[in-house]
Enzyme design. Structure first.
Site, mmCIF file in Angstrom:
data_model
loop_
_atom_site.group_PDB
_atom_site.id
_atom_site.type_symbol
_atom_site.label_atom_id
_atom_site.label_comp_id
_atom_site.label_asym_id
_atom_site.label_seq_id
_atom_site.Cartn_x
_atom_site.Cartn_y
_atom_site.Cartn_z
ATOM 1 N NE ARG A 170 0.996 4.115 16.063
ATOM 2 C CZ ARG A 170 0.901 5.399 16.422
ATOM 3 N NH1 ARG A 170 0.057 5.767 17.370
ATOM 4 N NH2 ARG A 170 1.654 6.301 15.860
ATOM 5 C CD GLU A 201 6.263 6.296 9.986
ATOM 6 O OE1 GLU A 201 6.363 5.337 10.762
ATOM 7 O OE2 GLU A 201 5.177 6.775 9.599
ATOM 8 N NE ARG A 236 2.861 8.794 4.392
ATOM 9 C CZ ARG A 236 2.346 8.684 5.603
ATOM 10 N NH1 ARG A 236 2.054 9.762 6.310
ATOM 11 N NH2 ARG A 236 2.115 7.498 6.135
ATOM 12 C CG ASP A 287 0.264 4.639 7.927
ATOM 13 O OD1 ASP A 287 0.266 3.414 8.013
ATOM 14 O OD2 ASP A 287 0.856 5.386 8.725
ATOM 15 C CD GLU A 298 3.163 -3.938 6.901
ATOM 16 O OE1 GLU A 298 4.242 -4.088 6.306
ATOM 17 O OE2 GLU A 298 3.028 -3.167 7.859
ATOM 18 C CD GLU A 310 -1.419 3.552 13.565
ATOM 19 O OE1 GLU A 310 -0.942 2.537 13.012
ATOM 20 O OE2 GLU A 310 -0.820 4.636 13.624
HETATM 21 C C1 BDP Z 1 2.122 3.892 11.133
HETATM 22 C C2 BDP Z 1 2.153 3.853 12.627
HETATM 23 C C3 BDP Z 1 3.547 3.736 13.191
HETATM 24 C C4 BDP Z 1 4.271 2.593 12.493
HETATM 25 C C5 BDP Z 1 4.219 2.798 11.000
HETATM 26 C C6 BDP Z 1 4.835 1.648 10.226
HETATM 27 O O1 BDP Z 1 1.549 5.026 13.120
HETATM 28 O O2 BDP Z 1 3.425 3.517 14.569
HETATM 29 O O3 BDP Z 1 5.566 2.521 12.946
HETATM 30 O O4 BDP Z 1 2.902 2.882 10.575
HETATM 31 O O5 BDP Z 1 4.080 0.915 9.601
HETATM 32 O O6 BDP Z 1 0.814 3.646 10.726
HETATM 33 O O7 BDP Z 1 6.039 1.493 10.224
#
Ligand code: BDP
Length: 713
Positions: free
Chosen positions: A176, A299, A344, A373, A395, A401
């Site tokens: 990103r 993730e 989520r 997000d 954070e 992004e």
């Molecule tokens: C998302 C991003 C991903 C990050 C994730 C995170 O798409 O690339 O790894 O957040 O914060 O927004 O861990």
């Protein structure tokens, strides 16, 4: 051009950020400064004070056109006296204790006062780092050409850990990242130290950033091997004089991947021993190592859940050996699982709130500003206000992004402030997120705010000439969350571009407008997560395949009746995670703020909005307002040509042109797609889509920046 102006060495390219120290061309201001700054006294007894001295020398010579001499002691009026009571006997002799008692470890005092009966300016603090921060602040003051009469500034940071999180990979790609490759030249470290490392540290110190993670949260365990620790140590050595501690991202499965163990179970003795040994090894390389940042069970990342253990058990495993060294674990609250049959937006709260009070004292939980997000607009994360026994770090994402990569001009201070200023009501009215984060609400010993970095190898560091404003805003707000977005923009503009009031006023308005503009042309009225798959570049409201919680249809839920995610009691009931009275306000269609309407409600297309328009017409209106805002930003910028050097002017102008195209693309693609459900016309007063829906759906973009790491094996 007079000789003084001719001294500027090279054309503007953004490299110097807000540390340009441009010559002060206004002769009366210059004369006033020269009068008061005739000489300087600093006993540079430490690398940090040496850095302060070096910065003063560079800045004053550039700004005033000639060096200001350093002398041994105060012998005359108009001397700048710099130091702590320990480094300077002249400062020790002044009665500054009442002031210094207010500024703690990192704050500073800048004041005009008599030293040896001479009228002087004093920059002082309890620590050398405080002095360095004071020097940077003083130079900021001069760059903005503010008066030195009656100078009296007392400042201390409200948040202790003020951090940049790089999502930089060991192969130098940046997840990103949209400003080139990673700054960290791992291949040539530790023997080659790119001069940029020091300039990076200077820029961070100038805004009070005191911690950096140099690697991606999607972590590579290799960084914990001696081969890489040597390289990290070399970076830490460069950053140290500037008060910046290095942190590393820790891959939870590292004991298996680089330690040869069979398990990474946090309750297994051999795993605890491995981490304890690893921690002491790291401190051998980096004596002031800050600690670990961990993304676990999120993730696809490994974590304690893999062994049936809790996040607290995982965090405490890493935190325990850090205690003796003064290190911390920053455990990310960005946890959600496609196998959990729950909205989520609710999952992190459900998982983590019951663990409040079970984390060791040197653990901070790092919570994204919103529950999904980093979208253009989200409600604040309900974890803020729900875990009084755990220090919660905020954070935010500085890299854009979901906000047009580094192509769109989007000033993020208003977004950061929206979260900081939000009232959680957890302890009655006034329990703002800012007070949760700075630790004052729950009396936490630790506090922190982190931003995901937007920095790369681009000559101007952040890609878009305005993107550095977001790096700047992160530091300034972590230092003082009470500052306004406008004042931060103004400071940054004056130092980055021009001190002309007309320019600053117009460009500030442009920056402030940019945040609402992006919300309107991407995700108005509480829409969210409707971007293209994977690279996230451009609209993708039609994305419906693959992991459900990574699709768009999961979030917008458009159908013939209406659009939006019902998060009230009749739906996922995410509203229940907020405190009263906000919870009730959100739950009621009539009182839910319209900017979050479709976040919390599934709303009929014909619903009447506050404007009197139907929801569908309002959606059309917002998307068009977004485009119109970008066009206004273009006009404003065009009117400012005379104030900006050509290279940066043209760069911004070109990017605004792209932004306008992208705003139209978002508007047209989203309205055409949602129209397939509403079956209603786009009112004729608005521009009609330039292409068909099929055209937008079939657009393909290759090699969008911000790619993931290439891995071996
Ligand atoms: C998302 C991003 C991903 C990050 C994730 C995170 O798409 O690339 O790894 O957040 O914060 O927004 O861990």
């Amino acid at each position: 051009m007079n000789q003084f102006l001719a001294k500027k060495r090279h054309p503007e390219d953004g490299y110097e950020l807000w540390l340009r120290y441009a010559p002060i061309t206004d002769s009366s201001t210059r004369a006033a400064y020269q009068q008061v700054l005739q000489q300087m006294v600093i006993h540079a007894t430490s690398p940090t004070l040496q850095a302060a001295q070096e910065e003063l020398a560079l800045a004053l010579e550039n700004m005033l056109g000639e060096p200001v001499p350093f002398v041994e002691s105060v012998t005359q009026a108009n001397t700048l006296v710099i130091g702590t009571p320990h480094s300077s006997s002249e400062i020790a002799a002044l009665d500054l204790q009442p002031l210094l008692a207010q500024v703690g470890e990192e704050g500073f005092v800048i004041t005009r006062m008599a030293v040896q009966s001479q009228d002087c300016i004093v920059i002082t603090a309890n620590t050398d780092l405080g002095v360095l921060y004071g020097v940077f602040h003083f130079l900021q003051h001069l760059q903005m050409q503010r008066s030195l009469d009656d100078l009296h500034i007392i400042s201390a940071p409200k948040i202790k850990l003020r951090m940049l999180n790089h999502w930089d990979n060991l192969d130098r790609t940046v997840e990103r990242g949209y400003a080139g490759f990673s700054l960290w030249d791992w291949h040539n470290l530790p023997d080659y130290l790119d001069p940029r490392y020091k300039d990076y540290a200077r820029a961070n110190a100038s805004i009070g950033i005191n911690g950096v993670t140099v690697t991606n949260v999607n972590a590579n365990a290799l960084v914990l091997t001696p081969q890489y620790l040597r390289k990290v140590a070399a970076l830490a050595d460069v950053f140290r004089p500037y008060g910046i501690r290095v942190f590393l991202t820790a891959r939870f499965s590292a004991p298996m991947e680089i330690g040869g163990l069979e398990t990474a179970d946090p309750l297994a003795t051999e795993v605890a021993e491995w981490w304890a040994a690893k921690v002491s090894e790291i401190y051998d390389y980096i004596p002031d190592f800050g600690g670990f940042l961990v993304k676990a069970n999120s993730e696809g990342q490994p974590g304690p859940h893999d062994y049936g253990r809790s996040h607290a058990e995982g965090a405490n495993l890493l935190a325990r050996p850090l205690v003796a060294h003064g290190g911390v674990v920053i455990w990310r609250a960005f946890v959600y699982d496609e196998d959990v049959p729950e909205d989520r937006a609710k999952q992190a709260y459900n998982d983590l709130v019951p663990q409040d009070g079970t984390f060791l004292e040197n653990v901070l939980l790092q919570v994204k500003n919103g529950p999904i997000d980093f979208q253009p607009r989200e409600p604040y994360h309900p974890l803020f206000g729900a875990m009084p026994k755990t220090p919660l770090m905020l954070e935010v994402q500085v890299t854009q992004e979901y906000l047009g990569l580094a192509t769109n001009l989007v000033y993020l201070a208003p977004l950061f402030k929206e979260t900081l200023d939000a009232d959680t009501y957890c302890d009655g009215p006034g329990s703002t997120v800012a007070r949760v984060v700075d630790g004052t609400l729950d009396d936490n010993a630790l506090s922190g705010m982190a931003g995901v970095s937007n920095i790369g190898t681009d000559r101007n560091w952040c890609g878009h000439p305005f993107a550095a404003a977001n790096w700047y805003a992160l530091g300034r707000l972590a230092w003082d969350h009470q500052l306004s977005s406008e004042s931060i923009a103004e400071e940054w503009l004056r130092m980055t571009f021009s001190n002309d009031d007309h320019f600053v006023e117009a460009a500030t308005a442009l920056m402030i407008e940019s945040r609402e503009a992006v919300v309107d042309y991407m995700t108005p009225l509480g829409l969210h997560h409707i971007m293209a798959r994977d690279h996230h570049y451009g609209p993708g409201p039609w994305v419906d395949e693959g992991r459900p919680d990574w699709t768009s249809v999961y979030y917008h839920r458009a159908d013939q009746e209406g659009i939006g995610f019902d998060r009230t009691a009749s739906g996922s009931n995410a509203v229940s995670q907020y405190h009263s009275p906000y919870r009730e306000q959100l739950a009621d269609l009539d009182t839910c703020p319209e900017e979050l309407l479709l976040w919390f409600h599934h709303v009929p297309w014909q619903h009447t909005m506050k404007s009197g328009r139907t929801l569908w017409d309002e959606l059309c209106d917002r998307y068009n307002q977004g485009v119109e805002s970008v066009r206004r930003m273009q006009q404003t910028w065009a009117s400012l040509a005379a104030y900006v050097d050509e290279a940066r002017f043209v760069h911004v102008q070109s990017l605004l042109r792209i932004q306008e195209q992208e705003a139209c693309w978002w508007r047209d693609a989203c309205l055409l797609y949602f129209q397939t459900f509403s079956q209603l016309p786009i009112p004729p007063q608005y521009e009609q889509p330039a292409q068909t829906l099929d055209y937008y759906i079939n657009l393909r973009h290759y090699y969008v920046p911000g790619i993931r790491e290439r891995r071996f094996g």
